[in-house]
Enzyme design. Structure first.
Site, PDB file in Angstrom:
ATOM      1  N   CYS A 118       0.836  -1.197   0.000  1.00 24.68           N
ATOM      2  CA  CYS A 118       0.000   0.000   0.000  1.00 24.68           C
ATOM      3  C   CYS A 118       0.873   1.249   0.000  1.00 24.68           C
ATOM      4  O   CYS A 118       0.614   2.206  -0.735  1.00 24.68           O
ATOM      5  CB  CYS A 118      -0.932  -0.005   1.206  1.00 24.68           C
ATOM      6  N   CYS A 146      -3.870  -2.953   6.044  1.00 23.47           N
ATOM      7  CA  CYS A 146      -3.805  -1.531   5.725  1.00 23.47           C
ATOM      8  C   CYS A 146      -5.088  -1.028   5.079  1.00 23.47           C
ATOM      9  O   CYS A 146      -5.518  -1.549   4.051  1.00 23.47           O
ATOM     10  CB  CYS A 146      -2.620  -1.297   4.782  1.00 23.47           C
TER      11      CYS A 146
END
Length: 321
Positions: free
Chosen positions: A66, A187
């Site tokens: 991410c 995330c």
């Protein structure tokens, strides 16, 4: 930055709550507030890759991906190219080899694409270092970001501890932020029951837990992709803990061993084909000798360790065009 669209297991849309919290901070500090959505990019560049890796029997780290693909690529480019920002500031507990003033003096210049760089160019790559709070060190999650993004990023928490940051927030009146729990789980998706969550996207493939010692079937699982090597296996009816030591994605068998010190849990070699040098070039020692000693960690909470009793070899293959 909004990267995920669904509600959590309590029916709360955490992205909307985070957006509201960020807006309150900006309003109190009299700062402009901007919101951008990367839901599509997150799905294609992070989450889809996560599913593919699990189906191959591996355990990817979505937080690292991410940062690499979303925060330090799409969001960074939006901040610099669209908003005209000089730099991007994030709340990671990390620091760089640059002073903050250096970041604001740099002009955004695309990296050269030629095979040979100007040999007279003075190059001073930014390096990623640990921050003052070693207990909250987040350099593990920043290990795949680009040099260009790192050069234009500042880490205001570099020299602070988490406790001191909370003290600053309390004095500034940010009570709504202080009440937020530690961010856990995947995330931007949050903390969930991982097995139930992943089974929403990958078809269940039941199989057996098999003892590595005598081949005895110890129990059943819902899918080998829900299990990570080294983790404790939740086997019904077992008093003593058993741990995952291997997986056979062909038969679906997950091999387990008793105790955390079982010989089958240890390895003396590791192989990878994906190196990422934050400073763009491999270390000079590695280029010269094709061997180097390095520290490593495979979990953000574990301390940095040096490989004991063995050498680390890198085979470098260069292709010239």
């Amino acid at each position: 930055m909004k990267n995920w669209d669904s509600q959590d297991e309590r029916g709360v849309c955490s992205s909307e709550r985070d957006c509201e919290d960020a807006y309150k901070v900006c309003k109190r500090l009299d700062m402009p507030f901007h919101q951008v959505s990367y839901v599509k990019e997150y799905w294609h560049e992070v989450f889809s890759n996560l599913l593919r890796e699990y189906e191959k029997g591996r355990t990817p780290n979505p937080d690292i991906m991410c940062n690499k693909h979303i925060k330090f690529k799409h969001f960074y480019q939006y901040a610099v190219n669209t908003l005209g920002a000089d730099a991007m500031a994030t709340g990671h507990y990390a620091r760089t080899s640059q002073e903050d003033e250096e970041v604001f003096q740099q002009k955004h210049v695309p990296p050269p694409r030629t095979l040979f760089r100007d040999r007279f160019e003075i190059r001073k790559p930014a390096r990623l270092y640990q921050g003052a709070d070693r207990l909250k060190d987040q350099t593990f999650f920043l290990s795949q970001i680009s040099q260009d993004a790192l050069r234009h990023t500042i880490f205001p928490l570099a020299g602070l501890t988490k406790d001191f940051v909370k003290k600053i927030a309390a004095e500034a009146g940010f009570q709504h932020v202080l009440k937020k729990k530690e961010s856990m789980g995947i995330c931007f998706i949050g903390e969930r029951d991982f097995e139930n969550f992943i089974l929403e996207y990958i078809e269940p493939k039941p199989g057996n837990f098999v003892s590595i010692e005598d081949g005895k079937i110890m129990g059943q699982h819902k899918g080998w992709f829900t299990l990570t090597l080294g983790q404790r296996a939740r086997i019904g009816g077992q008093v003593d803990p058993w741990f995952v030591v291997d997986k056979d994605i062909t038969t679906g068998d997950v091999f387990v061993g008793p105790t955390t010190n079982h010989p089958a849990l240890f390895r003396d070699t590791i192989q990878t084909d994906r190196f990422h040098w934050i400073a763009e070039d491999p270390p000079a020692e590695l280029v010269r000798t094709q061997m180097m000693e390095c520290l490593f960690r495979f979990n953000n909470r574990m301390p940095l360790n040096v490989l004991q009793g063995c050498a680390v070899f890198f085979q470098i293959k260069a292709k010239y065009t």
